[in-house]
Design a protein around this motif. Structure first.
Motif, PDB file in Angstrom:
ATOM      1  N   TYR A  21      39.170 -28.497  38.052  1.00  0.00           N
ATOM      2  CA  TYR A  21      39.484 -27.956  36.725  1.00  0.00           C
ATOM      3  C   TYR A  21      38.420 -28.377  35.716  1.00  0.00           C
TER       4      TYR A  21
ATOM      5  N   SER B  41      41.905 -31.952  39.634  1.00  0.00           N
ATOM      6  CA  SER B  41      41.406 -32.244  38.287  1.00  0.00           C
ATOM      7  C   SER B  41      39.886 -32.156  38.268  1.00  0.00           C
TER       8      SER B  41
ATOM      9  N   VAL C 112      36.698 -30.395  26.192  1.00  0.00           N
ATOM     10  CA  VAL C 112      37.811 -30.946  26.972  1.00  0.00           C
ATOM     11  C   VAL C 112      37.267 -31.897  28.036  1.00  0.00           C
TER      12      VAL C 112
ATOM     13  N   ARG D  30      45.235 -27.698  35.561  1.00  0.00           N
ATOM     14  CA  ARG D  30      45.687 -28.294  34.306  1.00  0.00           C
ATOM     15  C   ARG D  30      46.715 -29.371  34.566  1.00  0.00           C
TER      16      ARG D  30
ATOM     17  N   ARG E 143      44.644 -22.102  38.049  1.00  0.00           N
ATOM     18  CA  ARG E 143      44.236 -22.749  36.807  1.00  0.00           C
ATOM     19  C   ARG E 143      45.325 -23.715  36.333  1.00  0.00           C
ATOM     20  N   TRP E 144      46.566 -23.295  36.515  1.00  0.00           N
ATOM     21  CA  TRP E 144      47.692 -24.128  36.088  1.00  0.00           C
ATOM     22  C   TRP E 144      47.758 -25.404  36.934  1.00  0.00           C
TER      23      TRP E 144
ATOM     24  N   VAL F 103      45.055 -32.616  35.841  1.00  0.00           N
ATOM     25  CA  VAL F 103      44.453 -33.393  34.764  1.00  0.00           C
ATOM     26  C   VAL F 103      45.553 -34.032  33.923  1.00  0.00           C
ATOM     27  N   PHE F 104      46.594 -33.240  33.665  1.00  0.00           N
ATOM     28  CA  PHE F 104      47.683 -33.748  32.839  1.00  0.00           C
ATOM     29  C   PHE F 104      48.351 -34.958  33.498  1.00  0.00           C
TER      30      PHE F 104
ATOM     31  N   TYR G 223      36.565 -25.031  35.017  1.00  0.00           N
ATOM     32  CA  TYR G 223      37.351 -24.310  34.017  1.00  0.00           C
ATOM     33  C   TYR G 223      37.234 -24.889  32.612  1.00  0.00           C
ATOM     34  N   ALA G 224      37.321 -26.229  32.536  1.00  0.00           N
ATOM     35  CA  ALA G 224      37.490 -26.833  31.223  1.00  0.00           C
ATOM     36  C   ALA G 224      36.279 -26.588  30.350  1.00  0.00           C
TER      37      ALA G 224
END
Lengths: 290, 426, 462
Positions: free
Chosen positions: C258, C255, C267, B30, B26-27, B33-34, C262-263
């Motif tokens: 995610y 991404s 988001v 993230r 999950r990290w 995306v970040f 997940y998001a």
């Protein structure tokens, strides 16, 4: 079959009296009639409410599922029986807007407690879906999936054994032993569904939830699955949702009738289909609606 | 059920490891995306921080006397005299008056270097606009040279960049600053002028006009053709190999590198049809071919979204296939098509590689007025400026990028708005 | 702009024909009992007349525009005085340029060779003749067409099917433009490439290890032997693309995963379009960013570790290109991941798999063909990307796999060889087309293959 369970001290089953209901309106319906509590309960549900956003799908359902029984949940479509089933292994968690209230316990352990790991829960409560959904992998890989992710097999031989046993239990071994490494999606619908059952029992769950497992199958395949359910009931506790009353009558020990999100009646199957306690149940099984 | 029990133990044991893996995964997501969002941020901050300075430019105030014999002209109406007049002499004299102590050829050259070499023409325009000034004296804010501009801005920001400046020049600027005779003003040249070798004189007007002309032609050609092709493929085309072949072609063309379209333009339009280089016609044709696939694909999607029941209803009324298309399908799918056209135009506006091939990369000072005038386009102008060695061009380039990006943002916003506003849900 | 005027004239005539035809059909219908007695609606008769009036003329105009210039040119050059007559193709072009520049008034006539001026005058007069004869021809043709279309109008004439047939053919022609474009690309790069391979053997080009396309313009010039071994360019292209993929694939894929798995909805609603901004930024902006921000940053960073990083490193160009490709991969991956049926997720989660196990063991394998197709499209895009490498990668053709060094790519060389005024048939410019042919072939194969995979994948879950 020695399950080390801490049997919950059972409250004496509440005496419920059959109330005459003349209309099909259930909004004033408060309590479930019949024998909704069991002495050797595997799972206990108390005052369960399920909401989708603001819409309430399940109203105040309390029922027990006894050890090694097959309980059928019937009712007209949209009555919430699938939703209720999915809250038993927290599959509703995958729906963002879904919220479950009340208490659902297995062997006395609260399934919705924050301490409980949903991964462990789902390994103990397996599920078979309406449409057969084998993974786009080989037959072998499909069955081996659960044991692999949970680390149940210590060696390749172990894994082979688990796969063979599960396929045997699901009555599929003879049909597929020659082509274990072909795609699971190449099987017929009935075989796919039995593959999904084999996949579910490969991790030796304690309870198997079945969500209309035969609705996408032809009568012959259905008959095979029903036979299989009967065999499995010796080892597993099974909760099955079905919209076929005949199926419920054939495979289950007890039948629960749902109506518009409420649990109307729970009784031994024979009784439900011969002399239902509640008028709504009677109306349903005699085909007045559904 | 020992087996189940046995399994339960194993599962419990694996839980912490698996949950760690879950958190890690999950990290990663993230982070991905970040990083993507951070890239957007960094890019925009970088461009804006580099380019914001370009909207203001340094001017120096000088006392200019419009002496006729210094310019060397007899009348203000003879164009030949105006063209040959020594207009630089005006600000040079003013500079000498301002800094009387400067002597020697080298120092004087440094002194003249404070002012933009094009400033003489600005003074000429000023005089022509007001002929009464001839012989008079006035205080004028005159455009400074780009090196002075770069230095002055960096000095105001507290980190002076004096690489190309002599100590004398630094001293003069200090003096001017002390007297309040040097200041930053809105840089209107940036928006009103064409390209120039002098960064302080250079503007994007020519490139913007070039882009506008090229895009106009692209739109005029690609929209009707693209929509027609989409209508044919969705409504009339028989399901056969020829249609499949057309479809394969369209999908492939959408993914062909844009530079290949430049080669096509060079070989066909310029070498075969002898259309001159550097003109919006060729640019428009090349960009038309390039954006057609986009427009066809989005238009087809728009047509597809019109439910068949509407077609059936119209056909059932006895309308011909064309009437169905013209009266029902086309109006209903128009918003989607327009959105596609805008997206295609945005793509064409940002495109530069194929235009390099067809000579739109030339240095062009004049602002184009027609489809056959030599022109460049905004992204190519950015490319040219980015290649220029003068430091002052960095902020000009960034400013041009900001202008280009604002155009694109406006276009995309309109597209999104249009889609939200007009799109019907069936 | 005379051609535009002619075009407007033809369109005007067409409009006139439309109203005339419609009027006549209405007039014809009136005694019969109104327009209900006509086979088609009046406007179809109008359209029929308009098509007859305008279409042949437009066709003629197009043909004329295509062929009058070469024709005039050859007439002029053939008739020039012998002392300036061209000897070879190069001088032919030179002469032609000069004459047409004189004729256009771009070059001043003062002090030019009298024969040239005469030729220019000849050219001008020919052009005038051409324009006027074209105009006269077009007017005649339009009028004839109008007359024909008008005369055919009668109550029983089936105008609608005729008009619709013509319309359908026009639509078909628009759709076929895609094929013409492809054919045009193939022909233009192939034709010039064949010319190139006449002077440079194809084997030397594809397998040669040295690239220095400096050809002499005059035959007597020193160092006239350029070498056209394209391997360093291929290696450079691959290196930059590989760096781009190393950046884009993990970030784009993760991404997408995610955001899809997940998001939360909100988001996703903001992050997805925000990421897609990256796809809307023009490549020239990325080039500027790579050359002026990333490259110096990497060079300084490398220096602080004692590494020598070229200021035009493949790393900077490739890295920035990777950032550009992130949204490309993430949106393609998002498409294929969301296309995996929810029942797969349910099946896996119900087995007690964690979400990441579900993603890695069920969803990714199920979506793999689509993802691979997307990545191949991304590679094709990276190979063909021009502006970033032109601005941020080098010019020197080096055979290296070190991303810290500067390399050059196929697209960079195409741009370098073709910008600036080169003579068109020198091997140097032709080499650009040979490179273009390579680029087109490779990207075409990648695209066809990738699109095929993606299509097959879509069909599987549709």
């Amino acid at each position: 079959m020695t399950q080390a369970i801490t049997a919950e001290k059972k409250k004496p089953a509440k005496k419920t009296t059959a109330k005459a209901v003349n209309s099909l309106d259930v909004s004033d319906h408060k309590a479930t009639v019949g024998k909704n509590f069991a002495d050797n309960a595997k799972m206990t549900m108390r005052n369960v409410n399920v909401f989708y956003d603001d819409k309430q799908a399940i109203h105040d359902v309390s029922v027990d599922i006894a050890k090694n029984e097959v309980i059928a949940m019937i009712g007209p479509s949209g009555c919430g029986k699938s939703t209720f089933l999915r809250s038993l292994n927290r599959m509703n968690d995958t729906v963002d807007i879904c919220r479950v209230e009340g208490q659902i316990c297995m062997d006395g352990e609260d399934l919705y407690s924050p301490k409980l790991d949903v991964v462990e829960l789902r390994a103990r409560v397996g599920m078979v879906f309406q449409k057969p959904n084998p993974f786009p992998k080989s037959i072998y890989e499909n069955v081996a999936y659960g044991p692999k992710i949970h680390g149940l097999a210590d060696s390749r031989v172990d894994l082979d054994e688990i796969v063979e046993n599960s396929l045997r239990k699901a009555g599929l071994w003879e049909e597929v032993k020659e082509r274990l490494h072909q795609a699971g999606t190449g099987l017929s619908g009935g075989q796919q569904q039995r593959l999904c059952i084999a996949r579910a029992i490969a991790v030796s769950p304690e309870v198997i939830l079945m969500d209309e497992p035969c609705s996408a199958l032809d009568p012959i395949a259905t008959a095979k699955i029903e036979e299989l359910i009967e065999e499995l009931s010796q080892n597993f506790t099974i909760a099955i949702v079905t919209h076929s009353m005949q199926q419920a009558a054939r495979v289950s020990h007890r039948t629960a009738y749902f109506h518009l999100g409420r649990l109307i009646e729970v009784n031994p199957t024979e009784q439900v289909f011969t002399m239902p306690e509640h008028q709504l149940t009677e109306a349903y099984i005699t085909g007045r609606f559904g | 059920m020992t087996e189940a029990l046995n399994n339960l133990g194993k599962i419990k044991k694996s839980l912490s490891r698996r949950n760690r893996a879950e958190r890690r995964f999950r990290w990663y997501g993230r982070m991905a995306v970040f990083i993507g969002l951070a890239a957007v941020m960094v890019l925009f901050t970088d461009i804006i921080s580099k380019g914001q300075g370009a909207f203001r430019i340094t001017y120096i105030e000088l006392e200019v006397t419009y002496e006729q014999d210094r310019i060397g002209i007899q009348s203000l109406t003879d164009p030949e005299q105006l063209a040959t007049g020594n207009w630089e002499a005006l600000y040079k004299a003013a500079l000498r008056n301002e800094f009387t102590e400067v002597s020697g050829r080298r120092d004087k050259r440094k002194l003249y270097g404070l002012i933009s070499s094009g400033a003489g023409f600005d003074l000429k325009d000023r005089l022509l606009a007001n002929p009464l000034l001839l012989g008079a004296t006035e205080n004028v804010w005159i455009l400074a040279d780009d090196d002075i501009d770069t230095y002055y801005k960096s000095w105001l920001d507290g980190e002076p960049y004096a690489a190309r400046m002599s100590t004398k020049q630094l001293q003069w600027i200090d003096e001017l600053h002390a007297q309040g005779k040097i200041r930053l003003q809105f840089n209107k040249n940036l928006f009103t002028r064409g390209d120039s070798r002098e960064p302080e004189q250079a503007g994007i007007r020519g490139a913007v006009m070039g882009s506008l002309l090229t895009l106009l032609l692209t739109l005029l050609l690609s929209f009707p053709i693209g929509v027609s092709a989409a209508i044919y493929l969705e409504e009339f085309a028989p399901r056969n190999r020829w249609t499949d072949f057309i479809e394969v072609n369209i999908n492939n063309l959408a993914a062909v590198p844009s530079i290949i379209f430049g080669l096509l333009g060079l070989a066909i339009f310029i070498n075969f049809f002898h259309i001159p280089r550097s003109v919006p016609i060729v640019g428009g044709l090349v960009l038309t071919l390039m954006t057609l696939p986009t427009i066809i694909i989005t238009s087809r999607a728009a047509i597809k979204s019109v439910p068949p029941s509407i077609r059936e209803a119209a056909l059932g009324m006895g309308a011909s296939k064309y009437q169905v298309v013209l009266h029902h399908v086309l109006p209903l799918s128009l918003p989607g098509m327009l959105t596609g056209a805008i997206i295609g135009m945005a793509q064409a506006l940002g495109e530069s590689a194929p235009l390099l091939m067809i000579g739109m990369v030339a240095f062009i000072v004049d602002i184009p007025a027609g489809f056959s005038d030599p022109a460049t386009v905004l992204p190519v102008q950015i490319f040219l400026w980015a290649d220029s060695p003068e430091r002052a061009f960095i902020e000009k380039t960034s400013a041009a990028i900001m202008v280009l990006l604002s155009f694109l943002i406006v276009m995309n916003t309109v597209a999104v708005w249009l889609r939200k506003r007009l799109e019907r849900r069936w | 702009m005379q051609a535009t005027n002619i075009l407007i004239l033809i369109i005007g005539l067409g409009a006139f024909a439309f109203f005339l035809g419609r009027g006549r059909s209405i007039a014809l219908a009136a005694p019969l009992g109104g327009i209900r007695k006509l086979h088609s609606l009046p406007s179809y008769y109008g359209l029929h007349a308009a098509l007859w009036c305008a279409l042949p003329s437009l066709f003629l105009l197009g043909m004329w525009m295509m062929f009058d210039d070469p024709l005039i040119n050859s007439i002029v050059v053939k008739s020039v005085a012998s002392e300036i007559a061209p000897t070879n193709s190069a001088s032919y072009n030179l002469l032609l340029n000069k004459i047409s520049n004189l004729a256009d008034g771009i070059l001043p006539r003062k002090g030019e060779n009298a024969a040239l001026v005469a030729a220019a005058d000849h050219m001008i007069s020919l052009r005038v003749v051409s324009r006027w004869s074209l105009t006269a021809l077009l007017l005649t043709l339009s009028s004839l067409g109008l007359l024909w279309g008008w005369s055919r109008i009668s109550a029983s004439f089936r105008a609608r099917p005729v008009v619709e047939k013509v319309m359908q053919n026009i639509l078909l022609a628009c759709a076929c433009l895609a094929i013409f474009t492809t054919v045009g690309i193939v022909l233009s790069v192939l034709f010039e490439s064949i010319q190139f391979f006449r002077s440079v053997p194809i084997f030397d080009f594809v397998f040669g290890l040295e690239w220095s396309p400096q050809m002499a313009i005059r035959e007597d010039q020193v160092g006239s032997s350029g070498s056209f071994g394209a391997v360093p360019l291929f290696v450079g292209t691959l290196l930059v693309s590989a760096v781009a993929m190393v950046v884009a694939v993990p970030i784009g894929l993760m991404s997408a995963i995610y955001l899809a798995e997940y998001a939360s909805k909100s988001v996703r609603a903001y992050a997805k379009p925000a990421l897609e901004i990256l796809a809307g930024i023009p490549t020239v902006v990325y080039g500027f960013f790579a050359a002026l921000t990333v490259a110096p940053f990497l060079r300084d960073l490398g220096a602080s570790f004692g590494l020598s990083v070229s200021s035009e490193s493949a790393l900077a160009a490739g890295g920035v290109m990777g950032v550009m490709i992130i949204p490309f991969i993430s949106s393609l991956a998002d498409d294929v991941i969301t296309a995996v049926p929810q029942s797969m997720r349910d099946g896996s989660l119900a087995m007690g798999a964690t979400q990441s196990e579900t993603v890695r063991r069920v969803i990714i394998p199920a979506a793999l063909p689509g993802i691979v197709g997307g990545i191949m499209l991304a590679i094709s895009r990276a190979i063909g990307e021009t502006m970033i490498v032109v601005m941020a990668a080098g010019m020197a053709a080096k055979l290296t796999a070190n991303p810290l060094e500067s390399v050059t790519t196929v697209t960079v060389q195409i741009v370098t060889l073709l910008t600036g005024d080169q003579e068109f048939d020198s091997p140097k410019t032709l080499a650009a087309f040979a490179l273009g042919l390579m680029l087109f072939t490779v990207t075409l194969l990648l695209n066809i293959f990738a699109l095929h995979i993606v299509k097959k994948y879509r069909e599987q879950y549709d």
